[in-house]
Design an enzyme around this catalytic site. Structure first.
Site, PDB file in Angstrom:
ATOM      1  N   HIS A 134      -7.892  31.962  14.839  1.00 27.41           N
ATOM      2  CA  HIS A 134      -9.345  32.131  14.620  1.00 27.41           C
ATOM      3  C   HIS A 134      -9.685  31.872  13.153  1.00 27.41           C
ATOM      4  CE1 HIS A 134     -13.208  34.463  15.598  1.00 27.41           C
ATOM      5  NE2 HIS A 134     -13.315  34.132  14.314  1.00 27.41           N
ATOM      6  N   HIS A 191     -12.762  29.555  10.517  1.00 29.21           N
ATOM      7  CA  HIS A 191     -14.026  28.798  10.473  1.00 29.21           C
ATOM      8  C   HIS A 191     -13.870  27.671   9.455  1.00 29.21           C
ATOM      9  CE1 HIS A 191     -16.490  31.747  12.811  1.00 29.21           C
ATOM     10  NE2 HIS A 191     -15.472  32.517  12.454  1.00 29.21           N
ATOM     11  N   GLN A 235     -23.382  30.611  15.855  1.00 27.74           N
ATOM     12  CA  GLN A 235     -23.475  31.650  14.812  1.00 27.74           C
ATOM     13  C   GLN A 235     -24.781  32.444  14.880  1.00 27.74           C
ATOM     14  OE1 GLN A 235     -21.399  32.498  11.516  1.00 27.74           O
ATOM     15  NE2 GLN A 235     -22.629  34.144  12.381  1.00 27.74           N
ATOM     16  N   HIS A 252     -16.920  35.332  19.838  1.00 23.85           N
ATOM     17  CA  HIS A 252     -17.030  36.441  18.900  1.00 23.85           C
ATOM     18  C   HIS A 252     -17.666  37.577  19.704  1.00 23.85           C
ATOM     19  CE1 HIS A 252     -16.302  33.448  15.866  1.00 23.85           C
ATOM     20  NE2 HIS A 252     -16.402  34.325  14.886  1.00 23.85           N
ATOM     21  N   GLU A 265     -18.446  42.275  17.164  1.00 24.27           N
ATOM     22  CA  GLU A 265     -18.030  42.289  15.760  1.00 24.27           C
ATOM     23  C   GLU A 265     -19.035  43.133  14.980  1.00 24.27           C
ATOM     24  OE1 GLU A 265     -17.930  38.575  13.619  1.00 24.27           O
ATOM     25  OE2 GLU A 265     -16.824  39.441  11.941  1.00 24.27           O
ATOM     26  N   ASP A 314      -9.644  33.905   9.893  1.00 20.46           N
ATOM     27  CA  ASP A 314     -11.108  33.970   9.994  1.00 20.46           C
ATOM     28  C   ASP A 314     -11.789  33.249   8.828  1.00 20.46           C
ATOM     29  OD1 ASP A 314     -13.514  34.503  11.176  1.00 20.46           O
ATOM     30  OD2 ASP A 314     -13.552  36.637  10.717  1.00 20.46           O
ATOM     31  N   TRP A 353     -18.212  35.108   3.599  1.00 20.64           N
ATOM     32  CA  TRP A 353     -17.854  36.410   4.169  1.00 20.64           C
ATOM     33  C   TRP A 353     -16.625  37.019   3.510  1.00 20.64           C
ATOM     34  CZ3 TRP A 353     -19.341  32.128   7.009  1.00 20.64           C
ATOM     35  CH2 TRP A 353     -20.590  32.251   7.641  1.00 20.64           C
TER      36      TRP A 353
HETATM   37 FE   FE2 Z   1     -15.063  34.523  13.124  1.00 18.48          FE
END
Ligand code: FE2
Length: 431
Positions: free
Chosen positions: A60, A62, A155, A213, A216, A312, A318
């Site tokens: 996982h 991005h 997203q 997702h 979360e 991730d 993030w």
């Molecule tokens: Fe993610």
């Protein structure tokens, strides 16, 4: 017998005694205690008791967002929501060249550290699908060093974003491997349930796996993982569905978590935890005590649920840090999930190897077994225990019998007043 490559004196995970490993034509040809004396190869490596494992897997990440930290600005609160805000400011200005350049660079980092399978979510809440078009090209361009899967990831929501359904469909038509979703982020509970149903409808239509997702958040009443499990059973998609993050499970009361974990096991839903992002982004509304946020990895494993890990984020809105090292992610998961019992430490290595292979459904061609593609790593450590303690160099990284990366480990030396030559520090127990 003439082979292409022989690795001598290799230690395999959960295996007693050392083995010799021979490869030919890109596959494992022989794995035995000791090869016959007439065996030779174009290249030989003496592993000298070091651990040889199948390649690491990042289940996982991005890749459209990696290496953007500071663009257009740094995340000042460090929160998930400010990260999404910064990403929405950056997204309209993304170009295909920029996405490709960053993704290719980050894949180089991961491959150099032994990760040869990557599942990347790609934000498809963009009328032009710029990032997706870029990563579809990247997927082809990296085939010699890495197997890349792309997930259509909404997203900003499927129902809460203009033309969300149509963009998801377009992403699948363009060639995404996996259908994504983000039910907990939709405006209402009902829309979140519909988000999951829509992902399953697309998955059926395109005959694809699902990786949403899901939950979360720290909100203990965010309960969409149960919807994913129920849809999995009702649609007959067992083994093909992954719930990513599931951080709300950290905060569920134990009675509900018990019910949910049994349901996930029954549905054969995979769970992916992301230790870096989970511990940094969750618990942000807490004073003290602060929750760790990561899902219940230990309890899921005990119940027979297949759990894997992802990195991730890597230097993005993030999570500003990281270098794409899945062994470091596994070490962090070990700490956060209290998996420091001896058998648990061994199980943590599975989270970035065999369990992740099941999640990506590449298990048929994955593993150190005669006849399978010769994909493997030589770690500068003798065991999973030592690998998770030291996070050592990945000395050699092989894909289909070809070396795709190597690392020369560093050397530390202590110099005493009376010994200017110095003595090496190995960080190993001395016999
Ligand atoms: Fe993610």
């Amino acid at each position: 017998m003439q082979y292409d490559l022989i690795i001598r004196h290799a230690q395999l995970h959960r295996h007693d005694g050392l083995v010799d490993i021979a490869t030919k034509d890109g596959h494992f040809a022989s794995i035995v205690g000791e090869l016959p004396s007439d065996s030779s190869a174009t290249r030989e490596i003496d592993a000298a008791g070091r651990l040889v494992v199948p390649p690491f897997i990042d289940a996982h990440v991005h890749l459209d967002a990696v290496l953007t930290v500071g663009r257009p600005r740094y995340n000042t609160t460090g929160t998930l929501l400010e990260g999404i805000q910064i990403w929405s400011e950056l997204k309209p200005g993304l170009s295909r060249e920029d996405v490709k350049k960053r993704a290719l660079e980050e894949i180089r980092w991961e491959v150099a550290q032994g990760t040869l399978h990557i599942r990347s979510h790609v934000d498809v809440c963009d009328p032009n699908l710029t990032a997706l078009r870029a990563l579809l090209e990247v997927r082809e361009e990296v085939r010699d060093i890495c197997n890349l899967q792309l997930v259509a990831f909404p997203q900003d929501g499927i129902l809460s974003f203009p033309n969300g359904r149509e963009l998801m469909r377009q992403a699948m038509e363009l060639g995404c491997d996996v259908v994504g979703g983000i039910p907990h982020y939709e405006w209402t509970r009902d829309m979140g349930v519909e988000d999951v149903h829509y992902a399953f409808a697309l998955a059926r239509e395109f005959n694809r796996d699902i990786d949403c997702h899901c939950d979360e958040t720290d909100d203990p009443i965010s309960r969409f993982t149960e919807v994913m499990a129920a849809d999995t059973i009702q649609q007959g998609w067992q083994g093909r569905v992954t719930a990513s993050h599931c951080t709300a499970m950290h905060s569920y009361d134990n009675a509900y978590a018990f019910k949910l974990i049994r349901l996930l096991a029954r549905a054969q839903v995979n769970v992916v935890a992301n230790p870096f992002d989970n511990v940094v982004l969750q618990g942000r509304f807490d004073t003290y005590p602060k929750r760790r946020g990561i899902t219940r990895v230990k309890e899921l494993l005990v119940a027979g649920v297949n759990v894997a890990l992802g990195h991730d984020s890597i230097m993005d809105p993030w999570f500003p840090l990281g270098k794409g090292d899945m062994l470091a992610a596994a070490q962090l998961a070990l700490f956060l999930c209290h998996m420091s019992g001896y058998d648990e430490i061994n199980a943590v290595l599975d989270l970035i190897t065999t369990n992740a292979a099941r999640t990506l459904r590449v298990q048929d061609s994955y593993g150190i077994e005669e006849g399978k593609p010769a994909d493997f790593l030589v770690l500068d450590a003798p065991s999973a225990f030592e690998a998770l303690r030291l996070v050592p160099a990945r000395l050699h990284v092989f894909k289909s019998g070809r070396e795709v990366a190597y690392t020369t480990p560093g050397k530390s030396v202590i110099k005493r007043q009376t010994d200017q030559e110095g003595e090496e520090v190995t960080f190993r127990l001395k016999p």
